[in-house]
Design an enzyme around this catalytic site. Structure first.
Site, PDB file in Angstrom:
ATOM      1  N   ASP A  13      62.974  46.260  13.922  1.00  0.00           N
ATOM      2  CA  ASP A  13      61.907  46.285  14.932  1.00  0.00           C
ATOM      3  C   ASP A  13      60.976  45.074  14.826  1.00  0.00           C
ATOM      4  O   ASP A  13      59.784  45.168  15.087  1.00  0.00           O
ATOM      5  CB  ASP A  13      61.081  47.572  14.836  1.00  0.00           C
ATOM      6  CG  ASP A  13      61.907  48.808  15.147  1.00  0.00           C
ATOM      7  OD1 ASP A  13      62.793  48.713  16.023  1.00  0.00           O
ATOM      8  OD2 ASP A  13      61.686  49.854  14.517  1.00  0.00           O
ATOM      9  N   GLU A  14      61.539  43.917  14.469  1.00  0.00           N
ATOM     10  CA  GLU A  14      60.727  42.701  14.376  1.00  0.00           C
ATOM     11  C   GLU A  14      60.711  41.891  15.665  1.00  0.00           C
ATOM     12  O   GLU A  14      60.055  40.854  15.741  1.00  0.00           O
ATOM     13  CB  GLU A  14      61.243  41.786  13.240  1.00  0.00           C
ATOM     14  CG  GLU A  14      61.287  42.411  11.866  1.00  0.00           C
ATOM     15  CD  GLU A  14      62.647  43.009  11.554  1.00  0.00           C
ATOM     16  OE1 GLU A  14      62.884  43.352  10.385  1.00  0.00           O
ATOM     17  OE2 GLU A  14      63.471  43.136  12.486  1.00  0.00           O
ATOM     18  N   GLY A  15      61.486  42.320  16.655  1.00  0.00           N
ATOM     19  CA  GLY A  15      61.556  41.570  17.904  1.00  0.00           C
ATOM     20  C   GLY A  15      62.746  40.638  17.982  1.00  0.00           C
ATOM     21  O   GLY A  15      62.717  39.648  18.714  1.00  0.00           O
ATOM     22  N   LYS A  16      63.820  40.966  17.245  1.00  0.00           N
ATOM     23  CA  LYS A  16      64.992  40.090  17.226  1.00  0.00           C
ATOM     24  C   LYS A  16      65.625  39.957  18.605  1.00  0.00           C
ATOM     25  O   LYS A  16      66.064  38.876  18.992  1.00  0.00           O
ATOM     26  CB  LYS A  16      66.028  40.622  16.230  1.00  0.00           C
ATOM     27  CG  LYS A  16      65.568  40.618  14.790  1.00  0.00           C
ATOM     28  CD  LYS A  16      66.659  41.102  13.846  1.00  0.00           C
ATOM     29  CE  LYS A  16      67.045  42.541  14.068  1.00  0.00           C
ATOM     30  NZ  LYS A  16      65.946  43.501  13.781  1.00  0.00           N
ATOM     31  N   LYS A  18      64.242  40.074  21.517  1.00  0.00           N
ATOM     32  CA  LYS A  18      63.461  39.166  22.348  1.00  0.00           C
ATOM     33  C   LYS A  18      63.720  37.715  21.962  1.00  0.00           C
ATOM     34  O   LYS A  18      63.882  36.848  22.826  1.00  0.00           O
ATOM     35  CB  LYS A  18      61.972  39.480  22.216  1.00  0.00           C
ATOM     36  CG  LYS A  18      61.079  38.592  23.071  1.00  0.00           C
ATOM     37  CD  LYS A  18      59.635  39.033  23.020  1.00  0.00           C
ATOM     38  CE  LYS A  18      58.762  38.160  23.917  1.00  0.00           C
ATOM     39  NZ  LYS A  18      57.344  38.599  23.904  1.00  0.00           N
ATOM     40  N   ASN A  38      73.672  52.776  15.740  1.00  0.00           N
ATOM     41  CA  ASN A  38      72.446  53.280  15.119  1.00  0.00           C
ATOM     42  C   ASN A  38      71.327  52.250  15.220  1.00  0.00           C
ATOM     43  O   ASN A  38      70.188  52.499  14.819  1.00  0.00           O
ATOM     44  CB  ASN A  38      72.677  53.617  13.644  1.00  0.00           C
ATOM     45  CG  ASN A  38      73.098  52.404  12.822  1.00  0.00           C
ATOM     46  OD1 ASN A  38      73.687  51.458  13.348  1.00  0.00           O
ATOM     47  ND2 ASN A  38      72.820  52.427  11.535  1.00  0.00           N
ATOM     48  N   ALA A  39      71.668  51.067  15.704  1.00  0.00           N
ATOM     49  CA  ALA A  39      70.689  49.986  15.837  1.00  0.00           C
ATOM     50  C   ALA A  39      70.705  49.509  17.281  1.00  0.00           C
ATOM     51  O   ALA A  39      71.306  50.133  18.148  1.00  0.00           O
ATOM     52  CB  ALA A  39      71.033  48.835  14.886  1.00  0.00           C
ATOM     53  N   GLY A  40      70.088  48.404  17.537  1.00  0.00           N
ATOM     54  CA  GLY A  40      70.128  47.857  18.879  1.00  0.00           C
ATOM     55  C   GLY A  40      68.863  47.125  19.227  1.00  0.00           C
ATOM     56  O   GLY A  40      67.869  47.181  18.494  1.00  0.00           O
ATOM     57  N   HIS A  41      68.912  46.425  20.336  1.00  0.00           N
ATOM     58  CA  HIS A  41      67.793  45.602  20.764  1.00  0.00           C
ATOM     59  C   HIS A  41      67.414  45.926  22.206  1.00  0.00           C
ATOM     60  O   HIS A  41      68.273  46.179  23.041  1.00  0.00           O
ATOM     61  CB  HIS A  41      68.154  44.121  20.620  1.00  0.00           C
ATOM     62  CG  HIS A  41      68.380  43.717  19.196  1.00  0.00           C
ATOM     63  ND1 HIS A  41      69.286  42.753  18.823  1.00  0.00           N
ATOM     64  CD2 HIS A  41      67.821  44.168  18.038  1.00  0.00           C
ATOM     65  CE1 HIS A  41      69.263  42.622  17.507  1.00  0.00           C
ATOM     66  NE2 HIS A  41      68.387  43.474  17.017  1.00  0.00           N
ATOM     67  N   THR A 129      70.488  58.361  11.296  1.00  0.00           N
ATOM     68  CA  THR A 129      70.445  58.673  12.728  1.00  0.00           C
ATOM     69  C   THR A 129      71.450  59.754  13.095  1.00  0.00           C
ATOM     70  O   THR A 129      71.436  60.254  14.225  1.00  0.00           O
ATOM     71  CB  THR A 129      70.762  57.418  13.568  1.00  0.00           C
ATOM     72  OG1 THR A 129      72.074  56.940  13.216  1.00  0.00           O
ATOM     73  CG2 THR A 129      69.718  56.336  13.319  1.00  0.00           C
ATOM     74  N   GLN A 224      69.064  45.653  12.495  1.00  0.00           N
ATOM     75  CA  GLN A 224      68.201  46.194  11.447  1.00  0.00           C
ATOM     76  C   GLN A 224      67.389  45.067  10.783  1.00  0.00           C
ATOM     77  O   GLN A 224      66.960  44.151  11.478  1.00  0.00           O
ATOM     78  CB  GLN A 224      69.015  47.006  10.433  1.00  0.00           C
ATOM     79  CG  GLN A 224      69.505  48.323  11.004  1.00  0.00           C
ATOM     80  CD  GLN A 224      71.006  48.416  11.086  1.00  0.00           C
ATOM     81  OE1 GLN A 224      71.749  47.514  10.769  1.00  0.00           O
ATOM     82  NE2 GLN A 224      71.485  49.542  11.561  1.00  0.00           N
TER      83      GLN A 224
END
Length: 284
Positions: A13-16, A18, A38-41, A129, A224
């Site tokens: 959740d660091e903004g990768k 974007k 389990n992840a994603g942007h 998750t 992640q």
């Protein structure tokens, strides 16, 4: 533009997403190299929000080639839903999306084992998750995993399922008192998925190598964050893959790289500057 890796410096959740979206126009190829759905942007384009769980964020840029690498574990049903959603919103996939034939597949028994294990763990719960990513990576390491290429060979797929389902059903019934599965039901569903995904499955490591040799620039998109890395994270509260830049070489099949590490912030994410990347010299 050099080949670079975008990784999170914290727990995600660091903004990768974007950052990837902002700098993708400077690259020819974007590669997602680890993790699963389990992840994603999340990327916002105009007034539209796109949530990408498996497909690289570069897919929103016409002409950019996108790869789901061999280090990713793929849930075919989830991936197909994601692909259909993008197509319905006008995003082209043909010639822009490639899936590694060596990427491992999340099977129905993986989420079942994930959830059953967590429910029995009590105070030792990890907080997964429940999407089966950990058990899929466990099968990969145990050398009993099913890969994307296996979906294209019905005989081989049935053979692997007969062995795996027998083992997993015993665990589910005798250890977790949970529902079991049948080979035929899984086989039928996954052969349908194979028919949908077959045009996209290929040797992506070879593609990356050829494109780099031809001068294409590649952006490797991590999922992640560093502190969730299997070896270097806050163990055992981690994910099941290598989230650091070093993991990218194995998980994507490429050794040329640089790195950029977004950090979580309450402020808006700035555009990357030359000082935010570190160039790694090529071996002599």
């Amino acid at each position: 533009m050099p080949n670079i890796v975008i990784v999170g410096a914290q727990w995600g959740d660091e903004g990768k997403g974007k950052v990837v979206d902002v700098i993708t126009p400077h690259f020819d190829v974007v590669v997602r190299y680890q993790g699963g759905n389990n992840a994603g942007h999340t990327v916002v384009v105009g007034r539209e929000k796109f949530v990408l769980q498996t497909i690289p964020s570069g897919i929103l840029h016409p002409g950019c080639r996108n790869i789901i690498g061999c280090g990713v574990v793929v849930n075919p049903a989830s991936l197909i839903d994601e692909m259909e959603s993008l197509v319905q919103r006008g995003v082209s996939l043909d010639g822009n999306l490639y899936i590694s034939k060596n990427a491992h597949v999340i099977m129905p028994y993986h989420p079942a084992l994930d959830r059953a294990s967590e429910s029995k763990a009590g105070k030792h719960r990890i907080g997964t998750t429940g999407k089966g990513v950990g058990p899929a990576y466990a099968d990969k390491t145990a050398r009993v995993g099913i890969r994307m290429a296996d979906l294209l060979d019905e005989r081989l797929l049935r053979e692997k399922l007969e062995y795996n389902v027998a083992q997993k059903n015993r665990l589910l019934r005798e250890i977790y008192d949970a529902e079991s599965f049948t080979v035929d039901n899984i086989l039928s569903a996954y052969l349908r998925y194979a028919g949908w995904l077959a045009p996209y499955i290929t040797d992506t490591a070879l593609l990356i190598h050829r494109w780099m040799e031809a001068g294409s620039s590649v952006l490797f998109e991590g999922a992640q964050g560093t502190m969730l890395d299997l070896d270097h994270g806050t163990y055992p509260f981690i994910t099941s893959s290598s989230t650091t830049p070093g993991g990218r070489a194995v998980a994507a099949g490429s050794t040329r790289w640089g790195c950029a590490m977004p950090r979580a912030s309450t402020a808006s994410t700035p555009s990357p500057s030359p000082s935010s990347t570190c160039s790694i010299p090529a071996r002599p």
